[in-house]
Scaffold this motif. Sequence first.
Motif, mmCIF file in Angstrom:
data_model
loop_
_atom_site.group_PDB
_atom_site.id
_atom_site.type_symbol
_atom_site.label_atom_id
_atom_site.label_comp_id
_atom_site.label_asym_id
_atom_site.label_seq_id
_atom_site.Cartn_x
_atom_site.Cartn_y
_atom_site.Cartn_z
ATOM 1 N N GLU A 100 0.830 -1.201 0.000
ATOM 2 C CA GLU A 100 0.000 0.000 0.000
ATOM 3 C C GLU A 100 0.869 1.257 0.000
ATOM 4 O O GLU A 100 0.554 2.248 -0.656
ATOM 5 C CB GLU A 100 -0.911 0.002 1.227
ATOM 6 C CG GLU A 100 -1.979 -1.092 1.186
ATOM 7 C CD GLU A 100 -2.929 -0.997 2.368
ATOM 8 O OE1 GLU A 100 -3.814 -1.840 2.460
ATOM 9 O OE2 GLU A 100 -2.752 -0.069 3.186
ATOM 10 N N TYR A 101 1.979 1.178 0.740
ATOM 11 C CA TYR A 101 2.913 2.314 0.782
ATOM 12 C C TYR A 101 3.505 2.559 -0.602
ATOM 13 O O TYR A 101 3.555 3.687 -1.095
ATOM 14 C CB TYR A 101 4.005 2.014 1.796
ATOM 15 C CG TYR A 101 5.218 2.909 1.730
ATOM 16 C CD1 TYR A 101 5.170 4.224 2.191
ATOM 17 C CD2 TYR A 101 6.425 2.432 1.214
ATOM 18 C CE1 TYR A 101 6.283 5.034 2.134
ATOM 19 C CE2 TYR A 101 7.538 3.242 1.161
ATOM 20 C CZ TYR A 101 7.466 4.544 1.623
ATOM 21 O OH TYR A 101 8.564 5.339 1.553
ATOM 22 N N GLN A 102 3.951 1.492 -1.260
ATOM 23 C CA GLN A 102 4.529 1.619 -2.593
ATOM 24 C C GLN A 102 3.513 2.157 -3.587
ATOM 25 O O GLN A 102 3.833 2.982 -4.445
ATOM 26 C CB GLN A 102 5.054 0.263 -3.070
ATOM 27 C CG GLN A 102 6.333 -0.170 -2.385
ATOM 28 C CD GLN A 102 6.907 -1.415 -3.026
ATOM 29 O OE1 GLN A 102 6.234 -2.425 -3.158
ATOM 30 N NE2 GLN A 102 8.137 -1.330 -3.439
ATOM 31 N N LEU A 103 2.261 1.699 -3.484
ATOM 32 C CA LEU A 103 1.231 2.156 -4.394
ATOM 33 C C LEU A 103 0.978 3.639 -4.227
ATOM 34 O O LEU A 103 0.819 4.375 -5.203
ATOM 35 C CB LEU A 103 -0.062 1.370 -4.150
ATOM 36 C CG LEU A 103 -1.245 1.717 -5.054
ATOM 37 C CD1 LEU A 103 -0.878 1.442 -6.516
ATOM 38 C CD2 LEU A 103 -2.473 0.917 -4.662
ATOM 39 N N PHE A 128 15.968 7.626 -3.561
ATOM 40 C CA PHE A 128 14.631 7.268 -3.102
ATOM 41 C C PHE A 128 13.586 7.493 -4.189
ATOM 42 O O PHE A 128 12.750 6.626 -4.471
ATOM 43 C CB PHE A 128 14.272 8.093 -1.864
ATOM 44 C CG PHE A 128 12.853 7.936 -1.414
ATOM 45 C CD1 PHE A 128 12.448 6.796 -0.737
ATOM 46 C CD2 PHE A 128 11.919 8.922 -1.665
ATOM 47 C CE1 PHE A 128 11.133 6.644 -0.319
ATOM 48 C CE2 PHE A 128 10.596 8.786 -1.254
ATOM 49 C CZ PHE A 128 10.211 7.643 -0.579
ATOM 50 N N VAL A 129 13.617 8.656 -4.816
ATOM 51 C CA VAL A 129 12.613 8.985 -5.830
ATOM 52 C C VAL A 129 12.711 8.037 -7.026
ATOM 53 O O VAL A 129 11.703 7.493 -7.485
ATOM 54 C CB VAL A 129 12.763 10.449 -6.293
ATOM 55 C CG1 VAL A 129 11.924 10.710 -7.540
ATOM 56 C CG2 VAL A 129 12.344 11.405 -5.176
ATOM 57 N N LEU A 130 13.922 7.828 -7.531
ATOM 58 C CA LEU A 130 14.075 6.990 -8.718
ATOM 59 C C LEU A 130 13.694 5.545 -8.449
ATOM 60 O O LEU A 130 13.099 4.885 -9.315
ATOM 61 C CB LEU A 130 15.513 7.061 -9.237
ATOM 62 C CG LEU A 130 15.949 8.420 -9.816
ATOM 63 C CD1 LEU A 130 17.391 8.340 -10.301
ATOM 64 C CD2 LEU A 130 15.024 8.852 -10.958
ATOM 65 N N HIS A 131 14.016 5.041 -7.254
ATOM 66 C CA HIS A 131 13.696 3.643 -6.967
ATOM 67 C C HIS A 131 12.262 3.463 -6.476
ATOM 68 O O HIS A 131 11.506 2.662 -7.030
ATOM 69 C CB HIS A 131 14.663 3.060 -5.934
ATOM 70 C CG HIS A 131 14.390 1.612 -5.655
ATOM 71 N ND1 HIS A 131 13.589 1.194 -4.609
ATOM 72 C CD2 HIS A 131 14.778 0.488 -6.307
ATOM 73 C CE1 HIS A 131 13.499 -0.128 -4.625
ATOM 74 N NE2 HIS A 131 14.211 -0.579 -5.640
ATOM 75 N N ASP A 132 11.868 4.207 -5.442
ATOM 76 C CA ASP A 132 10.566 3.972 -4.820
ATOM 77 C C ASP A 132 9.404 4.563 -5.611
ATOM 78 O O ASP A 132 8.286 4.067 -5.508
ATOM 79 C CB ASP A 132 10.559 4.536 -3.405
ATOM 80 C CG ASP A 132 11.332 3.660 -2.435
ATOM 81 O OD1 ASP A 132 10.797 3.343 -1.372
ATOM 82 O OD2 ASP A 132 12.472 3.276 -2.760
#
Length: 291
Positions: A100-103, A128-132
């Motif tokens: 849910e966090y990833q979504l 963080f931005v590019l991966h997550d």
Amino acid sequence: MDEKKSLADQFEANRAHLRAVAFRILGSGSEAEDAVQEAWLRLNRTDIGDVDNLGAWLRTVVARICLDMLRSRKLRREDPMGESESDLPSESGTASYDPEYQLALADSVGLAMLVVLETLGPAERVAFVLHDMFDLPFDDIAPIVGRTTDATRKLASRARQRVQGTPISPEADRARQRRVIEAFLAASRDGDFEALLSILDPEVVFRADEAATRLGSEAELRGPEAVAIHFKGRARGAKPATLDGALGVLVESHGKTLLVLRVTLKGDRIIGIDAVADAESLAGLQVNVLD
């Protein structure tokens, strides 16, 4: 000429994605546009004959530009040059990926998220931005931030912990609210209907007192479309202000107060706007225009 047009067409096909990447890293629409424009200039100066994936190449270029821009702000210190990879916190012991966090991250980044991202160092923020948010592999991110794959993974992990565990302070929350109100006023002045819609909650309600209706306001409007139409092209004399300590809007004409707007937020969107023009109500209101 055909080759240049083809290159321009390919760039335009990637522009929206590049701007999304830049905005999420920088948190500024104008800076994101600058980063994308710089990527275009670099593309025109580069022989891309050996580039297999132009979209990936452009994303890497934009990310590197954004990293340089973050560092140039000098608003926070980057990791000390002498810091070793062993000094970085390991992935073990951190919260596992929550679907849910990833979504939520993948779906959008709200103003509250941007406030939290400001607490991260430049390399942490990019990793963080590019991966997550964009699901880019750490192997691809590592060259951008100048770290090994393992160190990049740890950077993102550290950023993730801060994002998940950083509470929004009252000052940061007030800054978030002000950014929403300023975005609303800018969209209103520019007549940007789509931008207005993006700022208004689906359940937004606008109400005006009797004095405000005499100035031309509707008594009541419901829904983002109706409210956006009402405010499109307006707010010429409007300024962010505090109304008895709460954030709102002051509307003036030739230095004279016409009315105030009490603004109610739900998250990063406006859910209520009350126009007050009654002279007695205004006289008892403490109004301070924000710089």
